[in-house]
Design a protein around this motif. Structure first.
Motif, PDB file in Angstrom:
ATOM      1  N   ILE A   2       1.322   8.403   0.662  1.00  0.00           N
ATOM      2  CA  ILE A   2       0.702   7.110   0.965  1.00  0.00           C
ATOM      3  C   ILE A   2      -0.812   7.129   0.812  1.00  0.00           C
ATOM      4  CG2 ILE A   2       0.606   5.262   2.707  1.00  0.00           C
ATOM      5  CD1 ILE A   2       3.326   5.807   1.567  1.00  0.00           C
ATOM      6  N   SER A   3      -1.401   8.273   0.628  1.00  0.00           N
ATOM      7  CA  SER A   3      -2.853   8.327   0.504  1.00  0.00           C
ATOM      8  C   SER A   3      -3.358   7.846  -0.856  1.00  0.00           C
ATOM      9  CB  SER A   3      -3.355   9.746   0.738  1.00  0.00           C
ATOM     10  OG  SER A   3      -2.801  10.632  -0.239  1.00  0.00           O
ATOM     11  N   SER A   4      -2.439   7.606  -1.799  1.00  0.00           N
ATOM     12  CA  SER A   4      -2.872   7.147  -3.117  1.00  0.00           C
ATOM     13  C   SER A   4      -1.729   6.442  -3.819  1.00  0.00           C
ATOM     14  CB  SER A   4      -3.359   8.318  -3.975  1.00  0.00           C
ATOM     15  OG  SER A   4      -2.268   9.212  -4.252  1.00  0.00           O
ATOM     16  N   ILE A   5      -2.084   5.679  -4.865  1.00  0.00           N
ATOM     17  CA  ILE A   5      -1.077   5.020  -5.695  1.00  0.00           C
ATOM     18  C   ILE A   5      -1.609   4.962  -7.119  1.00  0.00           C
ATOM     19  CG2 ILE A   5      -1.941   2.702  -5.096  1.00  0.00           C
ATOM     20  CD1 ILE A   5       0.967   1.715  -5.384  1.00  0.00           C
ATOM     21  N   SER A   7      -8.300   6.573   5.077  1.00  0.00           N
ATOM     22  CA  SER A   7      -7.761   5.983   6.307  1.00  0.00           C
ATOM     23  C   SER A   7      -7.702   7.037   7.407  1.00  0.00           C
ATOM     24  CB  SER A   7      -6.369   5.413   6.058  1.00  0.00           C
ATOM     25  OG  SER A   7      -5.779   4.999   7.263  1.00  0.00           O
ATOM     26  N   ASN A   8      -7.979   6.584   8.648  1.00  0.00           N
ATOM     27  CA  ASN A   8      -7.869   7.455   9.812  1.00  0.00           C
ATOM     28  C   ASN A   8      -6.564   7.245  10.569  1.00  0.00           C
ATOM     29  OD1 ASN A   8     -10.431   8.617   9.430  1.00  0.00           O
ATOM     30  ND2 ASN A   8     -11.411   6.834  10.402  1.00  0.00           N
ATOM     31  N   ILE A   9      -5.710   6.371  10.058  1.00  0.00           N
ATOM     32  CA  ILE A   9      -4.426   6.095  10.711  1.00  0.00           C
ATOM     33  C   ILE A   9      -3.298   6.392   9.737  1.00  0.00           C
ATOM     34  CG2 ILE A   9      -5.414   4.344  12.235  1.00  0.00           C
ATOM     35  CD1 ILE A   9      -4.245   2.216  10.406  1.00  0.00           C
ATOM     36  N   THR A  10      -2.078   6.491  10.276  1.00  0.00           N
ATOM     37  CA  THR A  10      -0.906   6.780   9.454  1.00  0.00           C
ATOM     38  C   THR A  10      -0.490   5.521   8.701  1.00  0.00           C
ATOM     39  OG1 THR A  10      -0.136   8.436  11.019  1.00  0.00           O
ATOM     40  CG2 THR A  10       1.498   7.549   9.465  1.00  0.00           C
ATOM     41  N   GLN A  47      -6.483  -9.521  13.383  1.00  0.00           N
ATOM     42  CA  GLN A  47      -7.667  -8.818  12.898  1.00  0.00           C
ATOM     43  C   GLN A  47      -7.349  -7.396  12.448  1.00  0.00           C
ATOM     44  OE1 GLN A  47     -11.202  -9.248  15.305  1.00  0.00           O
ATOM     45  NE2 GLN A  47     -10.313 -10.985  16.370  1.00  0.00           N
ATOM     46  N   PHE A  48      -6.345  -6.762  13.075  1.00  0.00           N
ATOM     47  CA  PHE A  48      -5.927  -5.426  12.651  1.00  0.00           C
ATOM     48  C   PHE A  48      -7.141  -4.493  12.532  1.00  0.00           C
ATOM     49  CE2 PHE A  48      -2.047  -7.285  12.368  1.00  0.00           C
ATOM     50  CZ  PHE A  48      -1.816  -8.109  11.289  1.00  0.00           C
ATOM     51  N   SER A  49      -7.788  -4.243  13.677  1.00  0.00           N
ATOM     52  CA  SER A  49      -9.055  -3.518  13.649  1.00  0.00           C
ATOM     53  C   SER A  49      -8.928  -2.158  12.968  1.00  0.00           C
ATOM     54  CB  SER A  49      -9.581  -3.342  15.071  1.00  0.00           C
ATOM     55  OG  SER A  49      -8.625  -2.666  15.877  1.00  0.00           O
ATOM     56  N   GLU A  50      -7.822  -1.458  13.208  1.00  0.00           N
ATOM     57  CA  GLU A  50      -7.671  -0.143  12.586  1.00  0.00           C
ATOM     58  C   GLU A  50      -7.455  -0.264  11.086  1.00  0.00           C
ATOM     59  OE1 GLU A  50      -5.929   3.026  15.636  1.00  0.00           O
ATOM     60  OE2 GLU A  50      -4.538   1.378  15.282  1.00  0.00           O
ATOM     61  N   LEU A  51      -6.647  -1.228  10.682  1.00  0.00           N
ATOM     62  CA  LEU A  51      -6.418  -1.417   9.253  1.00  0.00           C
ATOM     63  C   LEU A  51      -7.684  -1.879   8.551  1.00  0.00           C
ATOM     64  CD1 LEU A  51      -2.864  -3.020   9.072  1.00  0.00           C
ATOM     65  CD2 LEU A  51      -3.563  -0.826   8.150  1.00  0.00           C
ATOM     66  N   ASN A  52      -8.511  -2.636   9.251  1.00  0.00           N
ATOM     67  CA  ASN A  52      -9.754  -3.082   8.635  1.00  0.00           C
ATOM     68  C   ASN A  52     -10.671  -1.922   8.298  1.00  0.00           C
ATOM     69  OD1 ASN A  52      -9.338  -5.820   8.425  1.00  0.00           O
ATOM     70  ND2 ASN A  52     -10.036  -6.254  10.499  1.00  0.00           N
ATOM     71  N   GLY A  53     -10.446  -0.760   8.910  1.00  0.00           N
ATOM     72  CA  GLY A  53     -11.259   0.406   8.628  1.00  0.00           C
ATOM     73  C   GLY A  53     -10.858   1.132   7.361  1.00  0.00           C
ATOM     74  N   THR A  70      -1.465  -4.518  -0.613  1.00  0.00           N
ATOM     75  CA  THR A  70      -1.052  -4.662   0.781  1.00  0.00           C
ATOM     76  C   THR A  70      -0.721  -3.288   1.336  1.00  0.00           C
ATOM     77  OG1 THR A  70      -0.169  -6.871   0.365  1.00  0.00           O
ATOM     78  CG2 THR A  70       0.575  -5.763   2.359  1.00  0.00           C
ATOM     79  N   ILE A  71      -1.363  -2.936   2.456  1.00  0.00           N
ATOM     80  CA  ILE A  71      -1.214  -1.614   3.069  1.00  0.00           C
ATOM     81  C   ILE A  71      -0.580  -1.804   4.444  1.00  0.00           C
ATOM     82  CG2 ILE A  71      -2.423   0.465   3.809  1.00  0.00           C
ATOM     83  CD1 ILE A  71      -4.674  -0.364   1.827  1.00  0.00           C
ATOM     84  N   TYR A  72       0.501  -1.048   4.719  1.00  0.00           N
ATOM     85  CA  TYR A  72       1.277  -1.198   5.948  1.00  0.00           C
ATOM     86  C   TYR A  72       1.056   0.002   6.865  1.00  0.00           C
ATOM     87  CZ  TYR A  72       3.949  -4.741   3.355  1.00  0.00           C
ATOM     88  OH  TYR A  72       4.340  -5.841   2.630  1.00  0.00           O
ATOM     89  N   SER A  73       0.973  -0.314   8.163  1.00  0.00           N
ATOM     90  CA  SER A  73       0.949   0.724   9.194  1.00  0.00           C
ATOM     91  C   SER A  73       1.685   0.186  10.411  1.00  0.00           C
ATOM     92  CB  SER A  73      -0.489   1.094   9.563  1.00  0.00           C
ATOM     93  OG  SER A  73      -0.488   2.063  10.605  1.00  0.00           O
ATOM     94  N   GLY A  74       2.853   0.766  10.701  1.00  0.00           N
ATOM     95  CA  GLY A  74       3.667   0.264  11.806  1.00  0.00           C
ATOM     96  C   GLY A  74       4.095  -1.167  11.551  1.00  0.00           C
TER      97      GLY A  74
END
Length: 568
Positions: A537-540, A513-516, A492-498, A553-557
């Motif tokens: 990473i905040s834009s492309i 995003s609120n995460i790195t 579910q990746f709750s943080e990524l879903n945000g 596709t957005i990656y975090s950790g």
């Protein structure tokens, strides 16, 4: 002028060879009929017939409000282009006065199997319904060109192939075109539909709208690229009335299903540069050789058949019969064809009678080959559940999912429970590395796909994209341990879903995003990586991409999330 026409045909054929031939099951290469519209004035009466007779009751179908006429102002050729003009003007014919006129042309040429290319500009005025389409030559429709001599079959039993329609899908984005099939099993508001948003304005730019019709499937193409294929696993007269000759129709309707014609409407034109029909005309007397049929992977509910043969035409037609069912498919000469027969009963012996022939009807000398296989007993190595979680779009009710291990294979089955979605097709999404595979329709809105050659104890992560008329919804990814009964988890990746971003975009995608975030990748719908960034990473920047739909596709950790993005 003649050399110019020949050069145009050669160039367009070459381009289609490069782009479209690899995507269709049968390649049709011989031009058998065309109209290049090179003579100004009235349409060529050797090629076209004006259908003007009103249906019983005095109104055209679907609530349309126009008279179709043979007036030169409604259909004419000018500067190498056919103009079909819908106009606001009072017109009395057959004792009935209407406030609008247009033209409906029937080709005097009919054919069975082949490819049609129509290069055209399509009007987008509100209340208009331009269409490029085909009907069975045997349709019993008073006033149609072939009716008096061949009209023995009512609609939709005659079959209808809509190459292009516009104006009846107002909920879709600008420049959306639709293709559809009408059969006894699905007609009117048919579920057999496909559509695509055209990148360049369809009213101002020419595009090539095509249909490739073989004995096995019907594919629709935009500028040489397939965007929808109709191919029932088991063909019956109910879902496949497409084994008789059809003729072409070109028209612009007004009102009815297309909506109310605005009071300030004056006229609009559909411009057609050419209409071309291709078939394969070389006489072929050589039958397929080296025909073999054997059994591949067997599960509790499916049997894989491995078929092969060679033929000078390059295409093999296989027919598979078992019980009361038949299945016709095509294959390439000398290349093994894998066919999954699904929906079978566990622990049951099935005998499959397989024949091979070419498109000219020449049969392999060793026809038929009969192969038998017994399905496996019911496996207890499966996990299943029901959910309404989505990583893109939403579900009004939800979906069922099941992962089942058979040997080193996992059969993945998803069933869409939503009843408000029509024209549903399904694609299996692999989470990492991302890939998309079309799933096989079992029945209703139940779809399956088997992943082979897996390692017992390994973990796989898959979700499903359900595409339907008007949009798509994507399930969450589900993790399954191969050989397990039952170990599953929901990615579910709750943080990524945000995470959020503007959609559609034209130049820069700004990520909220609120995460790195560690990395952003953008893929085409075919799974090809087209953009990537590991800095800022905040834009492309997507300004280099062509207009269309992509996957971001957005990656975090160790986690990632994939969503749809539209580039304008």
């Amino acid at each position: 002028m003649k050399n110019t026409i020949i050069n145009k045909i050669v160039l367009s054929f070459f381009l289609f060879c490069q782009i479209g031939f690899a995507q269709v099951d049968v390649v049709y290469s011989d031009l058998v009929w065309s109209d290049e519209f090179n003579t100004d004035g009235a349409i060529n009466s050797n090629n076209w017939f004006h259908q003007t007779q009103l249906p019983a009751g005095g109104s055209w179908f679907n609530g349309e409000v126009q008279h179709y006429t043979d007036q030169l102002t409604n259909s004419f050729v000018n500067a190498g282009t056919l103009n079909i003009v819908a106009k606001k003007e009072p017109y009395t014919n057959q004792g009935i006065t209407k406030q609008y006129t247009s033209a409906r042309l029937n080709s005097k040429f009919a054919f069975k199997y082949g490819r049609v290319d129509i290069r055209a500009k399509i009007p987008k005025n509100l209340g208009t319904w331009p269409a490029l389409w085909m009907l069975g030559k045997n349709i019993n429709e008073d006033g149609a060109f072939f009716d008096s001599n061949f009209g023995t079959t009512s609609w939709p039993n005659c079959g209808e192939i809509d190459i292009l329609e516009h104006g009846i899908t107002q909920s879709q984005p600008d420049n959306y075109i639709q293709s559809a099939l009408h059969t006894p099993s699905s007609f009117g508001n048919t579920i057999n539909i496909g559509g695509v948003v055209v990148g360049n304005n369809i009213a101002d730019n020419y595009h090539i709208y095509s249909v490739n019709w073989s004995p096995f499937q019907i594919s629709f193409l935009l500028d040489g690229v397939v965007f929808y294929t109709y191919n029932p696993d088991v063909k019956t007269p109910n879902n496949w009335p497409f084994n008789e000759e059809q003729y072409l129709l070109l028209n612009v309707a007004l009102g009815g299903v297309a909506g109310i014609v605005p009071s300030n409407y004056t006229q609009s034109s559909m411009l057609i540069d050419y209409v071309r029909v291709y078939q394969n005309t070389i006489v072929d007397a050589e039958p397929p050789l080296n025909f073999t049929a054997s059994v591949g992977a067997v599960t509790s509910t499916s049997v894989e058949l491995l078929l092969n043969a060679t033929d000078n035409s390059g295409t093999i037609g296989y027919n598979i019969a078992y019980g009361t069912s038949t299945n016709g498919i095509s294959g390439t000469s000398g290349i093994q064809k894998s066919v999954i027969i699904s929906g079978l009963n566990p622990n049951t012996l099935y005998n499959f009678t397989v024949t091979a022939s070419d498109l000219s009807g020449n049969s392999a000398a060793n026809n038929p080959i009969v192969v038998g296989a017994t399905t496996l007993p019911n496996s207890t190595l499966f996990c299943s559940g029901t959910s309404s979680l989505a990583q893109d779009g939403s579900f009004s009710t939800g979906y069922n999912y099941e992962f089942q291990t058979n040997g080193n294979d996992v059969k993945i089955t998803y069933g869409l429970l939503d009843t408000d979605k029509v024209g549903v097709v399904a694609f299996l999404w692999k989470q990492s590395p991302f890939s998309e595979l079309q799933m096989t329709n079992v029945s209703g809105n139940i779809f399956t796909r088997t992943i082979t050659g897996l390692t017992i104890g390994s973990t796989i992560n898959y979700g499903v994209k359900f595409a339907f008329a008007g949009g798509m919804s994507v399930t969450n990814y589900y993790s399954y341990v191969v050989g397990s009964a039952c170990m599953m988890g929901t990615s579910q990746f709750s943080e990524l879903n945000g995470i959020s971003f503007p959609n559609p975009v034209s130049d820069i995608v700004n990520i909220n995003s609120n995460i790195t975030l560690d990395k952003i990748e953008i893929y085409s719908l075919l799974g090809n990586l087209v953009l990537k960034t590991e800095t800022n990473i905040s834009s492309i920047d997507v300004s280099s991409l062509s207009t269309g739909v992509y996957l971001i596709t957005i990656y975090s950790g160790t986690e990632k999330i994939t969503k749809k993005i539209i580039v304008q």
